[in-house]
Design a protein around this motif. Structure first.
Motif, PDB file in Angstrom:
ATOM      1  N   VAL A  44       0.837  -1.208   0.000  1.00 28.61           N
ATOM      2  CA  VAL A  44       0.000   0.000   0.000  1.00 28.61           C
ATOM      3  C   VAL A  44       0.870   1.255   0.000  1.00 28.61           C
ATOM      4  CG1 VAL A  44      -1.621   1.333   1.425  1.00 28.61           C
ATOM      5  CG2 VAL A  44      -2.014  -1.088   1.031  1.00 28.61           C
ATOM      6  N   THR A  45       1.974   1.223   0.719  1.00 32.00           N
ATOM      7  CA  THR A  45       2.879   2.370   0.772  1.00 32.00           C
ATOM      8  C   THR A  45       3.598   2.570  -0.555  1.00 32.00           C
ATOM      9  OG1 THR A  45       3.189   2.072   3.141  1.00 32.00           O
ATOM     10  CG2 THR A  45       4.855   3.356   1.990  1.00 32.00           C
ATOM     11  N   LEU A  46       4.160   1.505  -1.115  1.00 25.44           N
ATOM     12  CA  LEU A  46       4.921   1.622  -2.367  1.00 25.44           C
ATOM     13  C   LEU A  46       4.046   1.981  -3.560  1.00 25.44           C
ATOM     14  CD1 LEU A  46       7.480  -1.313  -2.062  1.00 25.44           C
ATOM     15  CD2 LEU A  46       7.911   1.143  -1.850  1.00 25.44           C
ATOM     16  N   THR A  47       2.786   1.613  -3.524  1.00 25.32           N
ATOM     17  CA  THR A  47       1.889   1.967  -4.618  1.00 25.32           C
ATOM     18  C   THR A  47       1.200   3.302  -4.370  1.00 25.32           C
ATOM     19  OG1 THR A  47       0.094   0.679  -3.627  1.00 25.32           O
ATOM     20  CG2 THR A  47       1.454  -0.426  -5.293  1.00 25.32           C
ATOM     21  N   THR A  48       1.519   3.945  -3.287  1.00 24.34           N
ATOM     22  CA  THR A  48       0.982   5.256  -2.864  1.00 24.34           C
ATOM     23  C   THR A  48      -0.532   5.256  -2.716  1.00 24.34           C
ATOM     24  OG1 THR A  48       0.789   6.271  -5.079  1.00 24.34           O
ATOM     25  CG2 THR A  48       2.935   6.451  -3.959  1.00 24.34           C
ATOM     26  N   VAL A  49      -1.118   4.101  -2.443  1.00 27.41           N
ATOM     27  CA  VAL A  49      -2.566   4.020  -2.239  1.00 27.41           C
ATOM     28  C   VAL A  49      -2.932   4.636  -0.893  1.00 27.41           C
ATOM     29  CG1 VAL A  49      -4.520   2.458  -1.954  1.00 27.41           C
ATOM     30  CG2 VAL A  49      -2.816   2.024  -3.727  1.00 27.41           C
ATOM     31  N   GLY A  50      -2.290   4.175   0.174  1.00 24.62           N
ATOM     32  CA  GLY A  50      -2.483   4.749   1.501  1.00 24.62           C
ATOM     33  C   GLY A  50      -3.899   4.686   2.030  1.00 24.62           C
ATOM     34  N   TYR A  51      -4.437   3.501   2.235  1.00 23.53           N
ATOM     35  CA  TYR A  51      -5.802   3.358   2.739  1.00 23.53           C
ATOM     36  C   TYR A  51      -5.994   3.970   4.127  1.00 23.53           C
ATOM     37  CZ  TYR A  51      -6.665   0.105  -1.083  1.00 23.53           C
ATOM     38  OH  TYR A  51      -6.800  -0.472  -2.314  1.00 23.53           O
ATOM     39  N   GLY A  52      -4.981   3.911   4.961  1.00 24.95           N
ATOM     40  CA  GLY A  52      -5.084   4.484   6.300  1.00 24.95           C
ATOM     41  C   GLY A  52      -5.667   3.560   7.345  1.00 24.95           C
ATOM     42  N   ASP A  53      -5.931   2.304   6.980  1.00 23.72           N
ATOM     43  CA  ASP A  53      -6.503   1.384   7.956  1.00 23.72           C
ATOM     44  C   ASP A  53      -5.483   0.949   8.999  1.00 23.72           C
ATOM     45  OD1 ASP A  53      -5.209   0.108   5.892  1.00 23.72           O
ATOM     46  OD2 ASP A  53      -6.553  -1.617   5.844  1.00 23.72           O
ATOM     47  N   ILE A  54      -4.217   0.844   8.618  1.00 21.44           N
ATOM     48  CA  ILE A  54      -3.140   0.677   9.594  1.00 21.44           C
ATOM     49  C   ILE A  54      -2.105   1.756   9.316  1.00 21.44           C
ATOM     50  CG2 ILE A  54      -3.465  -1.791  10.011  1.00 21.44           C
ATOM     51  CD1 ILE A  54      -1.223  -2.412   8.124  1.00 21.44           C
ATOM     52  N   HIS A  55      -1.403   2.146  10.347  1.00 21.60           N
ATOM     53  CA  HIS A  55      -0.445   3.242  10.206  1.00 21.60           C
ATOM     54  C   HIS A  55       0.634   3.118  11.274  1.00 21.60           C
ATOM     55  CE1 HIS A  55      -2.372   5.132  13.674  1.00 21.60           C
ATOM     56  NE2 HIS A  55      -3.520   4.762  13.110  1.00 21.60           N
ATOM     57  N   PRO A  56       1.791   3.751  11.040  1.00 21.30           N
ATOM     58  CA  PRO A  56       2.867   3.716  12.036  1.00 21.30           C
ATOM     59  C   PRO A  56       2.413   4.346  13.344  1.00 21.30           C
ATOM     60  CG  PRO A  56       3.684   4.532   9.934  1.00 21.30           C
ATOM     61  CD  PRO A  56       2.197   4.454   9.822  1.00 21.30           C
ATOM     62  N   THR A  57       2.851   3.756  14.465  1.00 23.10           N
ATOM     63  CA  THR A  57       2.399   4.245  15.768  1.00 23.10           C
ATOM     64  C   THR A  57       3.511   4.869  16.607  1.00 23.10           C
ATOM     65  OG1 THR A  57       2.753   2.072  16.748  1.00 23.10           O
ATOM     66  CG2 THR A  57       0.542   2.546  15.892  1.00 23.10           C
ATOM     67  N   ASN A  58       4.748   4.903  16.074  1.00 24.33           N
ATOM     68  CA  ASN A  58       5.821   5.537  16.841  1.00 24.33           C
ATOM     69  C   ASN A  58       6.719   6.330  15.900  1.00 24.33           C
ATOM     70  OD1 ASN A  58       8.127   3.789  15.967  1.00 24.33           O
ATOM     71  ND2 ASN A  58       6.893   2.201  16.976  1.00 24.33           N
ATOM     72  N   ASP A  59       7.520   7.193  16.469  1.00 25.31           N
ATOM     73  CA  ASP A  59       8.360   8.083  15.661  1.00 25.31           C
ATOM     74  C   ASP A  59       9.406   7.343  14.836  1.00 25.31           C
ATOM     75  OD1 ASP A  59       6.968  10.284  16.523  1.00 25.31           O
ATOM     76  OD2 ASP A  59       8.424  10.836  18.073  1.00 25.31           O
ATOM     77  N   THR A  60       9.954   6.265  15.366  1.00 24.07           N
ATOM     78  CA  THR A  60      10.951   5.499  14.622  1.00 24.07           C
ATOM     79  C   THR A  60      10.336   4.927  13.349  1.00 24.07           C
ATOM     80  OG1 THR A  60      12.061   4.922  16.689  1.00 24.07           O
ATOM     81  CG2 THR A  60      12.599   3.597  14.758  1.00 24.07           C
ATOM     82  N   THR A  61       9.153   4.362  13.455  1.00 26.31           N
ATOM     83  CA  THR A  61       8.485   3.794  12.293  1.00 26.31           C
ATOM     84  C   THR A  61       8.073   4.891  11.315  1.00 26.31           C
ATOM     85  OG1 THR A  61       7.641   2.043  13.723  1.00 26.31           O
ATOM     86  CG2 THR A  61       6.682   2.202  11.535  1.00 26.31           C
ATOM     87  N   ARG A  62       7.647   6.025  11.833  1.00 25.37           N
ATOM     88  CA  ARG A  62       7.288   7.146  10.940  1.00 25.37           C
ATOM     89  C   ARG A  62       8.507   7.612  10.149  1.00 25.37           C
ATOM     90  NH1 ARG A  62       4.472   8.801  15.813  1.00 25.37           N
ATOM     91  NH2 ARG A  62       2.286   8.247  15.549  1.00 25.37           N
ATOM     92  N   LEU A  63       9.654   7.691  10.802  1.00 25.81           N
ATOM     93  CA  LEU A  63      10.886   8.090  10.109  1.00 25.81           C
ATOM     94  C   LEU A  63      11.273   7.054   9.054  1.00 25.81           C
ATOM     95  CD1 LEU A  63      13.237  10.055   9.841  1.00 25.81           C
ATOM     96  CD2 LEU A  63      14.393   8.805  11.668  1.00 25.81           C
ATOM     97  N   PHE A  64      11.223   5.774   9.425  1.00 21.55           N
ATOM     98  CA  PHE A  64      11.510   4.724   8.448  1.00 21.55           C
ATOM     99  C   PHE A  64      10.552   4.816   7.270  1.00 21.55           C
ATOM    100  CE2 PHE A  64      10.327   0.628   6.643  1.00 21.55           C
ATOM    101  CZ  PHE A  64      11.538   0.276   6.063  1.00 21.55           C
ATOM    102  N   THR A  65       9.266   5.032   7.544  1.00 17.00           N
ATOM    103  CA  THR A  65       8.265   5.104   6.479  1.00 17.00           C
ATOM    104  C   THR A  65       8.546   6.262   5.536  1.00 17.00           C
ATOM    105  OG1 THR A  65       6.609   4.061   7.897  1.00 17.00           O
ATOM    106  CG2 THR A  65       5.785   5.287   5.989  1.00 17.00           C
ATOM    107  N   ALA A  66       8.937   7.404   6.077  1.00 20.25           N
ATOM    108  CA  ALA A  66       9.252   8.557   5.236  1.00 20.25           C
ATOM    109  C   ALA A  66      10.400   8.233   4.285  1.00 20.25           C
ATOM    110  CB  ALA A  66       9.599   9.758   6.102  1.00 20.25           C
ATOM    111  N   ILE A  67      11.434   7.606   4.804  1.00 20.72           N
ATOM    112  CA  ILE A  67      12.590   7.232   3.969  1.00 20.72           C
ATOM    113  C   ILE A  67      12.192   6.136   2.983  1.00 20.72           C
ATOM    114  CG2 ILE A  67      14.904   6.203   4.028  1.00 20.72           C
ATOM    115  CD1 ILE A  67      15.192   7.659   6.802  1.00 20.72           C
TER     116      ILE A  67
END
Length: 94
Positions: A44-67
């Motif tokens: 979902v992330t790589l295809t830029t769909v981004g449904y939003g049903d699950i999402h990162p819950t901490n800052d480390t994962t958010r940073l990894f996701t951004a990269i």
């Protein structure tokens, strides 16, 4: 039909598989999600769909996701473009 035996096709498919593997393993380690959730979120992330049903819950994962998004989407789009270009060339005989 694509020639998956060509070096270009193997590198392209390997890049996509590698990205999904990196994402799946990273999200499993960072968020302790199930393997299916991790794979699903990576796709979902790589295809830029981004449904939003699950999402990162901490800052480390958010940073990894951004990269992961910045590099992963660029690589995924490039790889899919190469595969479609190869398919079109084979279909048209050019």
């Amino acid at each position: 039909m694509l020639m998956f035996g060509s070096v270009r096709a193997r590198v392209t498919i390997g890049s996509l598989v590698g990205l999904l593997l990196i994402g799946t393993l990273s999200y499993h380690w960072l968020e302790s999600w199930t393997w299916i959730e991790c794979f699903y979120f990576s796709v979902v992330t790589l295809t830029t769909v981004g449904y939003g049903d699950i999402h990162p819950t901490n800052d480390t994962t958010r940073l990894f996701t951004a990269i992961f998004i910045l590099f992963g989407v660029a690589i995924a789009i490039s790889a899919l473009g190469m595969l479609s270009d190869s398919y079109i060339k084979r279909r048209t005989g050019k």
